[in-house]
Write an enzyme that holds these catalytic residues in place. Structure first.
Site, PDB file in Angstrom:
ATOM      1  N   TYR A  53      -8.023 -11.239  47.764  1.00 30.70           N
ATOM      2  CA  TYR A  53      -8.402  -9.823  47.842  1.00 30.70           C
ATOM      3  C   TYR A  53      -9.363  -9.451  46.713  1.00 30.70           C
ATOM      4  O   TYR A  53      -9.179  -9.848  45.554  1.00 30.70           O
ATOM      5  CB  TYR A  53      -7.162  -8.908  47.807  1.00 30.70           C
ATOM      6  CG  TYR A  53      -6.380  -8.912  49.118  1.00 30.70           C
ATOM      7  CD1 TYR A  53      -6.867  -9.546  50.261  1.00 30.70           C
ATOM      8  CD2 TYR A  53      -5.138  -8.272  49.222  1.00 30.70           C
ATOM      9  CE1 TYR A  53      -6.155  -9.547  51.452  1.00 30.70           C
ATOM     10  CE2 TYR A  53      -4.415  -8.276  50.419  1.00 30.70           C
ATOM     11  CZ  TYR A  53      -4.935  -8.926  51.517  1.00 30.70           C
ATOM     12  OH  TYR A  53      -4.224  -8.931  52.700  1.00 30.70           O
ATOM     13  N   LEU A 212      -3.347   1.790  60.402  1.00 36.72           N
ATOM     14  CA  LEU A 212      -4.211   2.880  60.886  1.00 36.72           C
ATOM     15  C   LEU A 212      -5.505   2.295  61.454  1.00 36.72           C
ATOM     16  O   LEU A 212      -6.545   2.956  61.456  1.00 36.72           O
ATOM     17  CB  LEU A 212      -4.531   3.863  59.744  1.00 36.72           C
ATOM     18  CG  LEU A 212      -3.334   4.515  59.052  1.00 36.72           C
ATOM     19  CD1 LEU A 212      -3.801   5.439  57.918  1.00 36.72           C
ATOM     20  CD2 LEU A 212      -2.477   5.306  60.044  1.00 36.72           C
ATOM     21  N   ALA A 213      -5.435   1.045  61.892  1.00 34.50           N
ATOM     22  CA  ALA A 213      -6.606   0.354  62.446  1.00 34.50           C
ATOM     23  C   ALA A 213      -7.772   0.370  61.456  1.00 34.50           C
ATOM     24  O   ALA A 213      -8.936   0.509  61.851  1.00 34.50           O
ATOM     25  CB  ALA A 213      -6.998   0.966  63.793  1.00 34.50           C
TER      26      ALA A 213
HETATM   27  P1  NAP Z   1      -5.160   0.962  57.205  1.00 31.96           P
HETATM   28  O1  NAP Z   1      -4.191   2.000  56.782  1.00 31.96           O
HETATM   29  O2  NAP Z   1      -5.224   0.619  58.645  1.00 31.96           O
HETATM   30  O3  NAP Z   1      -6.627   1.366  56.759  1.00 31.96           O
HETATM   31  C1  NAP Z   1      -6.869   1.917  55.496  1.00 31.96           C
HETATM   32  C2  NAP Z   1      -8.226   2.592  55.578  1.00 31.96           C
HETATM   33  O4  NAP Z   1      -8.068   3.761  56.384  1.00 31.96           O
HETATM   34  C3  NAP Z   1      -8.736   3.018  54.221  1.00 31.96           C
HETATM   35  O5  NAP Z   1     -10.132   2.777  54.151  1.00 31.96           O
HETATM   36  C4  NAP Z   1      -8.439   4.508  54.209  1.00 31.96           C
HETATM   37  O6  NAP Z   1      -9.379   5.244  53.459  1.00 31.96           O
HETATM   38  C5  NAP Z   1      -8.595   4.868  55.672  1.00 31.96           C
HETATM   39  N1  NAP Z   1      -7.794   6.068  55.971  1.00 31.96           N
HETATM   40  C6  NAP Z   1      -6.465   6.221  55.796  1.00 31.96           C
HETATM   41  N2  NAP Z   1      -6.075   7.464  56.171  1.00 31.96           N
HETATM   42  C7  NAP Z   1      -7.187   8.083  56.577  1.00 31.96           C
HETATM   43  C8  NAP Z   1      -7.443   9.375  57.079  1.00 31.96           C
HETATM   44  N3  NAP Z   1      -6.462  10.273  57.236  1.00 31.96           N
HETATM   45  N4  NAP Z   1      -8.711   9.697  57.395  1.00 31.96           N
HETATM   46  C9  NAP Z   1      -9.713   8.799  57.247  1.00 31.96           C
HETATM   47  N5  NAP Z   1      -9.530   7.542  56.767  1.00 31.96           N
HETATM   48  C10 NAP Z   1      -8.281   7.189  56.441  1.00 31.96           C
HETATM   49  O7  NAP Z   1      -4.803  -0.323  56.355  1.00 31.96           O
HETATM   50  P2  NAP Z   1      -5.700  -1.543  55.801  1.00 31.96           P
HETATM   51  O8  NAP Z   1      -6.201  -1.163  54.455  1.00 31.96           O
HETATM   52  O9  NAP Z   1      -6.663  -2.022  56.817  1.00 31.96           O
HETATM   53  O10 NAP Z   1      -4.559  -2.633  55.640  1.00 31.96           O
HETATM   54  C11 NAP Z   1      -3.378  -2.332  54.859  1.00 31.96           C
HETATM   55  C12 NAP Z   1      -2.971  -3.542  54.085  1.00 31.96           C
HETATM   56  O11 NAP Z   1      -2.651  -4.606  54.986  1.00 31.96           O
HETATM   57  C13 NAP Z   1      -4.021  -4.160  53.150  1.00 31.96           C
HETATM   58  O12 NAP Z   1      -4.101  -3.504  51.893  1.00 31.96           O
HETATM   59  C14 NAP Z   1      -3.485  -5.555  52.973  1.00 31.96           C
HETATM   60  O13 NAP Z   1      -2.454  -5.548  52.017  1.00 31.96           O
HETATM   61  C15 NAP Z   1      -2.888  -5.847  54.353  1.00 31.96           C
HETATM   62  N6  NAP Z   1      -3.788  -6.647  55.227  1.00 31.96           N
HETATM   63  C16 NAP Z   1      -3.382  -7.907  55.568  1.00 31.96           C
HETATM   64  C17 NAP Z   1      -4.153  -8.683  56.402  1.00 31.96           C
HETATM   65  C18 NAP Z   1      -3.677 -10.060  56.772  1.00 31.96           C
HETATM   66  O14 NAP Z   1      -4.430 -10.831  57.404  1.00 31.96           O
HETATM   67  N7  NAP Z   1      -2.463 -10.412  56.413  1.00 31.96           N
HETATM   68  C19 NAP Z   1      -5.375  -8.196  56.940  1.00 31.96           C
HETATM   69  C20 NAP Z   1      -5.758  -6.895  56.582  1.00 31.96           C
HETATM   70  C21 NAP Z   1      -4.956  -6.126  55.740  1.00 31.96           C
HETATM   71  P3  NAP Z   1      -9.032   5.766  51.970  1.00 31.96           P
HETATM   72  O15 NAP Z   1      -8.997   4.536  51.111  1.00 31.96           O
HETATM   73  O16 NAP Z   1     -10.172   6.682  51.696  1.00 31.96           O
HETATM   74  O17 NAP Z   1      -7.723   6.469  52.023  1.00 31.96           O
END
Ligand code: NAP
Length: 300
Positions: A53, A212-213
């Site tokens: 990361y 949250l995709a």
């Molecule tokens: P997510 O919650 O689907 O997406 C987060 C993104 O959504 C951030 O850019 C956030 O922006 C935005 N967001 C959240 N609430 C919002 C809202 N109300 N309006 C507009 N934008 C919004 O999660 P993710 O970050 O993709 O993944 C979560 C975690 O999963 C990662 O940190 C990691 O630990 C893990 N992960 C694992 C894998 C794997 O292969 N194992 C792959 C991907 C991720 P802001 O930052 O501005 O809030």
């Protein structure tokens, strides 16, 4: 905060905080320490990392913040991953992106994560992605050695199909404690390809990444996103909840598989909003309304 029992000696907080985007947040050490403490105050004690990361930087950012207050370590569970080798300035020897689940690399990577995170144990180490070149007996040797040395307490996988999960587990003297997979209102594949079925069968709680995709639903205007937004809004009106993110988390939380969503935001208001989703009692029909909006077709 509700706790999820993974083994007799391991519990996770139902909501997990993910550090994939940590270096994008441009926070200083004190700010990261404060974010960790605010998560702990909300009951979020489980933090999700990976060696890669932030281009191999994020574990060290977290570790520096933890070193400011080492007493926080005992209040949390740290998950990290290994097995992907990125092309990166930090790893000039990688000519192409590839996977490495050799005994040598798993042990080296876990020990490097310990240094970066400034801790002497990892609660759960995951193999980040299924490796087509995996020798499961080498993975088992690495896991057994890391466990015997007290460096890693438990092991799991990420993005594994049910057969890959069962195959690797058959080489281990202990069970895999989780499969971290993509699950969201926008990504239903894990409900359809046997992944969630296997978790239910084995009583293994899955960790949901990108719950949250990745935020795409908020900005995209394609047909599926528009259908989902409309359905979420309608369900929200019935439940008196206006925030779509809260409803997307609730949709995961009410499912019987004990899904543990990984919150991907560094903004405390959004983290609080995710935690509030635990209070939402979405009905079966509301859940299906969102499912149908996602697939674009009624169930048979
Ligand atoms: P997510 O919650 O689907 O997406 C987060 C993104 O959504 C951030 O850019 C956030 O922006 C935005 N967001 C959240 N609430 C919002 C809202 N109300 N309006 C507009 N934008 C919004 O999660 P993710 O970050 O993709 O993944 C979560 C975690 O999963 C990662 O940190 C990691 O630990 C893990 N992960 C694992 C894998 C794997 O292969 N194992 C792959 C991907 C991720 P802001 O930052 O501005 O809030």
């Amino acid at each position: 905060m509700e706790r999820v029992k993974l083994t007799d000696d391991l519990n996770f907080s139902r909501m997990i905080h993910g550090l994939w985007r940590l270096n994008d947040w441009k926070l200083g050490d004190e700010e990261i320490r404060s974010l960790i403490e605010q998560c702990l105050e909300l009951g979020i004690t489980t933090f999700d990392h990976a060696d890669i990361y932030g281009g191999y930087q994020n574990e060290a950012l977290f570790g520096k913040a933890l070193a400011l207050k080492p007493s926080l370590r005992d209040k949390m569970e740290i998950v990290t991953k290994c097995g992907i080798k990125l092309v990166s300035k930090a790893r000039p020897e990688h000519e192409i992106q590839h996977y490495d689940t050799s005994r040598k690399h798993i042990i080296w990577s876990a020990e490097n994560s310990l240094k970066n995170l400034q801790t002497d144990y990892i609660d759960v180490l995951l193999i980040h992605r299924p490796d087509p070149y995996m020798d499961p007996s080498e993975v088992a040797d690495a896991f057994i050695q890391l466990k015997e040395e007290g460096k890693v307490k438990h092991f799991g996988v990420s993005n594994f199909t049910p057969s890959q999960f069962a195959m690797l587990e058959s080489y281990l003297p202990f069970p895999l404690v989780t499969n971290q997979v993509e699950i969201s209102v926008s990504y239903l594949q894990t409900f359809l390809d046997g992944t969630i079925d296997q978790c239910l069968q084995k009583r293994v709680a899955p960790m949901a990444w990108s719950p949250l995709a990745g935020g795409s639903i908020f900005s995209n205007e394609d047909e599926k996103s528009m259908r989902l937004k409309k359905a979420l809004q309608e369900v929200g009106e019935e439940l008196n909840v206006s925030e779509l993110d809260k409803l997307m988390f609730a949709w995961l939380l009410v499912h019987p598989a004990n899904i543990m969503p990984i919150i991907g935001s560094g903004k405390i208001e959004r983290i609080k909003s995710a935690v509030d989703a635990l209070q939402i009692n979405m009905t079966r029909q509301q859940w299906f309304k969102i499912w149908i909006a996602s697939t674009g077709e009624n169930v048979a």
